[in-house]
Design a protein around this motif. Structure first.
Motif, short mmCIF file in Angstrom:
data_model
loop_
_atom_site.label_atom_id
_atom_site.label_comp_id
_atom_site.label_asym_id
_atom_site.label_seq_id
_atom_site.Cartn_x
_atom_site.Cartn_y
_atom_site.Cartn_z
N ASN A 323 0.85 -1.19 0.00
CA ASN A 323 0.00 0.00 0.00
C ASN A 323 0.88 1.24 0.00
N VAL A 324 0.58 2.15 -0.91
CA VAL A 324 1.36 3.38 -1.02
C VAL A 324 0.41 4.58 -0.93
N THR A 325 0.67 5.44 0.04
CA THR A 325 -0.07 6.70 0.20
C THR A 325 0.88 7.84 -0.10
N GLY A 326 0.45 8.78 -0.94
CA GLY A 326 1.39 9.83 -1.28
C GLY A 326 0.79 11.03 -1.97
N ILE A 327 1.68 11.93 -2.36
CA ILE A 327 1.34 13.18 -3.04
C ILE A 327 2.33 13.39 -4.19
N LEU A 328 1.81 13.72 -5.36
CA LEU A 328 2.63 14.14 -6.48
C LEU A 328 2.52 15.67 -6.60
N VAL A 329 3.66 16.35 -6.50
CA VAL A 329 3.71 17.81 -6.58
C VAL A 329 4.25 18.20 -7.95
N THR A 330 3.45 18.96 -8.71
CA THR A 330 3.85 19.41 -10.04
C THR A 330 4.26 20.87 -9.99
N ALA A 331 5.50 21.14 -10.39
CA ALA A 331 6.02 22.51 -10.42
C ALA A 331 6.79 22.68 -11.72
N GLY A 332 6.11 23.18 -12.75
CA GLY A 332 6.75 23.27 -14.06
C GLY A 332 7.12 21.88 -14.55
N ASN A 333 8.39 21.68 -14.90
CA ASN A 333 8.87 20.37 -15.34
C ASN A 333 9.41 19.51 -14.21
N LEU A 334 9.33 20.01 -12.97
CA LEU A 334 9.79 19.26 -11.81
C LEU A 334 8.61 18.53 -11.18
N TYR A 335 8.70 17.19 -11.11
CA TYR A 335 7.66 16.36 -10.50
C TYR A 335 8.25 15.67 -9.28
N THR A 336 7.61 15.87 -8.14
CA THR A 336 8.10 15.33 -6.88
C THR A 336 7.08 14.39 -6.28
N TYR A 337 7.48 13.11 -6.14
CA TYR A 337 6.63 12.10 -5.49
C TYR A 337 7.03 12.01 -4.02
N ILE A 338 6.06 12.21 -3.13
CA ILE A 338 6.28 12.05 -1.70
C ILE A 338 5.44 10.85 -1.26
N ASP A 339 6.09 9.72 -0.98
CA ASP A 339 5.39 8.45 -0.77
C ASP A 339 5.69 7.84 0.59
N TYR A 340 4.67 7.25 1.17
CA TYR A 340 4.83 6.35 2.31
C TYR A 340 4.40 4.97 1.82
N ALA A 341 5.40 4.12 1.53
CA ALA A 341 5.15 2.81 0.92
C ALA A 341 5.30 1.72 1.98
N ALA A 342 4.23 0.95 2.18
CA ALA A 342 4.24 -0.12 3.18
C ALA A 342 4.07 -1.46 2.48
N GLY A 343 4.79 -2.47 2.98
CA GLY A 343 4.72 -3.79 2.38
C GLY A 343 4.75 -4.90 3.41
N TYR A 344 4.08 -5.99 3.06
CA TYR A 344 4.07 -7.20 3.90
C TYR A 344 4.48 -8.36 3.00
N ASN A 345 5.59 -9.03 3.35
CA ASN A 345 6.19 -10.03 2.47
C ASN A 345 6.41 -9.44 1.07
N HIS A 346 7.07 -8.30 1.05
CA HIS A 346 7.35 -7.56 -0.18
C HIS A 346 8.87 -7.44 -0.31
N SER A 347 9.42 -7.93 -1.42
CA SER A 347 10.87 -7.99 -1.57
C SER A 347 11.56 -6.64 -1.51
N TRP A 348 10.89 -5.59 -1.99
CA TRP A 348 11.52 -4.27 -2.01
C TRP A 348 11.15 -3.44 -0.78
N LEU A 349 10.29 -3.98 0.09
CA LEU A 349 9.87 -3.23 1.28
C LEU A 349 10.07 -4.11 2.51
N GLY A 350 11.32 -4.22 2.95
CA GLY A 350 11.65 -5.04 4.10
C GLY A 350 11.82 -6.50 3.72
N GLY A 351 11.83 -7.36 4.73
CA GLY A 351 11.95 -8.79 4.44
C GLY A 351 13.35 -9.19 4.01
N ASN A 352 13.44 -10.38 3.42
CA ASN A 352 14.75 -10.90 3.04
C ASN A 352 15.01 -10.81 1.54
#
Length: 378
Positions: A323-352
Motif C-alpha cells: 500500500n502506497v499513500t502519497g502526493i505528487l507535486v507538479t512545479a513546471g517540469n519538476l515532478y516530486t513524489y512524496i510516498d509512504y510505501a508499506a509492504g508485507y512479504n514484499h521484496s523491495w519493502l523489508g523482508g529478506n
C-alpha cells in the motif's frame, strides 16, 4: 493456440496496409528529451540508515528520442541507474508506422498490452503487479493497436523478453527495466490480446479485458513449459478524481529439472533476481484526486492511495501486500513524489528480498519506506 494467433495477427497487419491513407512527411523530425531524478528514502528495516536520518542520492538519468521520416518513426528511451540497480538499460525502443489516426504498428521493445496502461498506479513505486512483470512491461515483438472513439484493441506477438546475451543457452540478463522470468527459464513466443470499451462524459469509464499466453523455455531440460495471465480492469475519471481497479489470474508452468520446484519461478530486474510464486491471483485498487493550486511554480497536487494484494495458490506460501499513500507535486517540469510505501512479504519493502513474493515469512511484519523522488523532465 499460437499458430492461430499468428494467422489473426497477419490478417490484421495486411488488412491495415491495404487501407492505409496516412500522408508521410517529407522532412525528418527529431525530438530529444529526458529526465534527471534524485531520491531520498528512510526505511523502517534499516537501523543504521535511520540513525543517520535516511539517504539522499542519485536515482536515474534518462534520454528519450523520437524521430520520424516518411511515415516511419522510432521511439526510444535509455536509462542509466546506479551500478547496484543494474546500470544502463533500454526501457523501450521501437519502430512505428501510423496507418491513420486510429491504427498503428510497433516493432521492437514495446509495451506489452496487458491491464491498465500506461500505469496501473499513481505513485513512484508502481503497484504490486509491476514486481511480477504485469505493469509497464516491455518485450521484444510486434504490436498492432486500434484506438477508436469508444472501442479499442491491441494484439501482439512477442518473440521473447529483452535479450542482451545471445548465447546458445544463456540466462537472461538481470540488468533490465521490466520484470521478466529469469534463471533457467526464458519467456518465448508470447501472444497478447487486449480489449477496452470507453464511455461516458462527466464520468468517463473504461472497462477492459486482457489475456496473454506464452512459452517458458528451460535452458537445462531443453523443454518448453507455458505461462498465462488473464485480467479484467476498470478505470474511471470523474472531475478531479481517478480510479483504477484490476483483477488478475496468473499461472506459470515451467519444465524444470527434477530437483527444482515448479511452485516457484525466478524473476529479475534492476540487476537482481528473486523468487515469485508460480501461480497467484492479484487484486489492485488505486484512487487519486488532483488539487489545482497557484503556489509560485507549483500548479497541482495529486493525492493518492494505491493498494495491491497477491493471493498465492500454494497453501504453504504467505500472501503479499503493498500500500502506497502519497502526493505528487507538479512545479513546471519538476515532478516530486512524496510516498509512504508499506509492504508485507514484499521484496523491495523489508523482508529478506529473496523469497518474499514466493514462500514468504509467516512471522513477517509490515515494513515501510518514506520516499521522496525529485524528477526534472525535459
Amino acid at each position: 493456440m499460437l499458430n492461430s494467433f499468428h494467422r489473426l495477427f497477419l490478417f490484421l497487419f495486411l488488412g491495415s496496409f491495404s487501407h492505409s491513407s496516412i500522408q508521410a512527411q517529407e522532412s525528418p523530425e527529431v525530438d530529444i528529451g529526458g529526465a534527471l531524478r534524485f531520491n531520498y528514502n528512510l526505511s523502517s528495516w534499516k537501523p543504521e540508515q535511520k540513525n543517520r536520518g535516511g539517504d539522499f542520492g542519485y536515482d536515474m538519468f534518462r534520454i528519450n528520442a523520437v524521430a520520424a521520416y516518411k511515415g516511419i518513426y522510432v521511439n526510444a528511451e535509455f536509462r542509466h541507474y546506479s551500478e547496484a540497480f543494474g546500470g544502463g538499460m533500454l526501457k523501450q525502443g521501437w519502430f512505428g508506422y501510423k496507418f491513420d489516426e486510429f491504427r498503428e504498428l510497433q516493432v521492437g521493445l514495446t509495451q506489452v498490452p496487458f491491464g491498465i496502461q500506461q500505469y496501473n498506479s499513481h505513485n513512484w513505486f508502481f503497484n504490486l503487479g509491476y514486481y511480477m512483470g504485469l505493469e509497464d512491461d516491455h518485450d521484444m515483438g510486434v504490436k498492432y493497436q486500434h484506438f477508436g472513439e469508444n472501442f479499442e484493441y491491441q494484439i501482439a506477438y512477442f518473440k521473447n523478453a529483452e535479450e542482451l546475451r545471445f548465447g546458445d543457452a544463456s540466462p537472461v540478463s538481470y540488468s533490465r527495466y521490466s520484470y521478466d522470468v529469469a534463471g533457467n527459464n526464458k519467456e518465448v513466443h508470447q501472444g497478447n490480446i487486449k480489449l477496452l470499451y470507453n464511455w461516458g462524459d462527466s464520468l468517463r469509464s473504461g472497462l477492459g479485458a486482457s489475456a496473454q499466453y506464452g512459452g517458458l523455455y528451460n535452458i537445462i531440460t531443453k523443454k518448453t513449459g507455458n505461462h498465462y495471465a488473464f485480467a479484467v480492469h476498470y478505470e474511471a475519471d470523474y472531475k478531479l478524481w481517478n480510479l483504477k481497479t484490476e483483477v488478475m489470474l496468473v499461472s506459470h508452468n515451467p519444465k524444470n529439472e527434477p530437483d527444482s520446484s515448479e511452485e516457484v519461478i525466478i524473476m529479475a530486474a534492476y540487476g537482481a533476481p528473486y523468487e515469485v510464486a508460480a501461480d497467484f491471483n492479484l487484486y489492485t485498487a488505486a484512487i487519486a484526486r488532483n488539487v489545482p493550486v497557484n503556489w509560485g511554480p507549483v500548479s497541482n497536487l495529486q493525492f493518492y492511495n494505491d493498494f495491491g494484494y497477491m493471493q498465492k495458490k500454494e497453501s504453504s506460501f504467505e500472501d503479499s501486500f503493498m500500500n502506497v499513500t502519497g502526493i505528487l507535486v507538479t512545479a513546471g517540469n519538476l515532478y516530486t513524489y512524496i510516498d509512504y510505501a508499506a509492504g508485507y512479504n514484499h521484496s523491495w519493502l523489508g523482508g529478506n528480498f529473496v523469497d518474499d513474493f514466493a514462500a514468504g515469512n509467516p512471522d513477517a511484519k509490515w515494513e515501510a519506506r518514506f520516499n521522496i523522488n525529485f524528477g526534472y523532465y525535459f
